[in-house]
Write a protein that holds these residues in place. Structure first.
Motif, PDB file in Angstrom:
ATOM      1  N   LEU A 128       0.959  -1.416   0.010  1.00 58.25           N
ATOM      2  CA  LEU A 128      -0.140  -0.073   0.085  1.00 58.25           C
ATOM      3  C   LEU A 128       0.942   1.243   0.005  1.00 58.25           C
ATOM      4  O   LEU A 128       0.696   2.044  -0.907  1.00 58.25           O
ATOM      5  N   CYS A 131       2.526   1.752  -3.420  1.00 62.87           N
ATOM      6  CA  CYS A 131       1.754   2.199  -4.578  1.00 62.87           C
ATOM      7  C   CYS A 131       1.414   3.639  -4.321  1.00 62.87           C
ATOM      8  O   CYS A 131       1.661   4.430  -5.233  1.00 62.87           O
ATOM      9  N   SER A 151      -9.429   3.503  -1.045  1.00 61.89           N
ATOM     10  CA  SER A 151     -10.124   2.220  -1.915  1.00 61.89           C
ATOM     11  C   SER A 151      -9.124   1.045  -1.610  1.00 61.89           C
ATOM     12  O   SER A 151      -9.709   0.155  -1.324  1.00 61.89           O
ATOM     13  N   ARG A 152      -7.961   1.303  -1.798  1.00 60.68           N
ATOM     14  CA  ARG A 152      -6.916   0.266  -1.920  1.00 60.68           C
ATOM     15  C   ARG A 152      -6.749  -0.348  -0.377  1.00 60.68           C
ATOM     16  O   ARG A 152      -6.724  -1.585  -0.201  1.00 60.68           O
ATOM     17  N   ALA A 156      -7.693  -4.034   0.431  1.00 64.38           N
ATOM     18  CA  ALA A 156      -6.608  -4.931   0.973  1.00 64.38           C
ATOM     19  C   ALA A 156      -6.885  -5.734   2.282  1.00 64.38           C
ATOM     20  O   ALA A 156      -6.826  -6.586   2.379  1.00 64.38           O
TER      21      ALA A 156
END
Length: 169
Positions: A128, A131, A151-152, A156
């Motif tokens: 995370l 990214c 959102s990630r 996750a």
């Protein structure tokens, strides 16, 4: 070498520690997040909320910080193998701490499962943050990246909560 000199040299931080210390002296490690979570909240939910809160704060460790010092830090970190190695060592230490806390808090009852969960949490946090940092280093602002970062995080942690079987099969 005298025992005093040896003691001083062995307790002195490395160059890598000096660079990372500003960002790694963290008073809310994952183990502390689990230990201090509200009654009735699962460890995984507490860790998820902590990461989301850190995104709002633009914590450098989430990768979602577009200040010049944070960008310089991430550029230096990702281009310096010895810094990456020290960061990996730090994360392994923190992973062990989370494993111990999951066992101590009653979140999990066996060491094997606690180790697997801690490793998954730390691997996920690393991905995370990477990214987010990549998007910031590509020129996007933290405000632009924030919605996708949230959102990630949610995806996750949901993947961890439900298990890989729902996605990988």
């Amino acid at each position: 070498m005298s025992s005093l000199a040896h003691a001083i040299l062995s307790s002195s931080p490395t160059k890598e520690d000096l660079v990372l210390r500003r960002f790694l002296d963290d008073d809310m490690t994952p183990a502390l997040v689990v230990r201090k979570r509200p009654s009735g909240m699962s460890p995984l939910r507490a860790l998820r909320q902590s990461f989301l809160d850190r995104l709002v704060q633009r914590d450098v460790l989430t990768g979602l910080n577009d200040t010049p010092s944070a960008i310089t830090f991430h550029d230096l970190l990702y281009s310096t193998p010895t810094l990456m190695a020290r960061l990996s060592g730090y994360m392994i230490e923190q992973e062990r701490g989370l494993c111990e806390e999951l066992l101590a808090s009653g979140g999990l009852s066996d060491e094997f499962t606690a180790r697997i969960v801690a490793a998954q949490v730390f691997g996920m946090k690393r991905v995370l943050a990477d990214c987010n940092a990549r998007e910031i280093r590509s020129g996007r602002s933290a405000d632009e990246v924030y919605p996708a970062a949230v959102s990630r995080v949610k995806a996750a942690f949901e993947l961890l909560r439900k298990g890989l079987d729902t996605r990988v099969g």
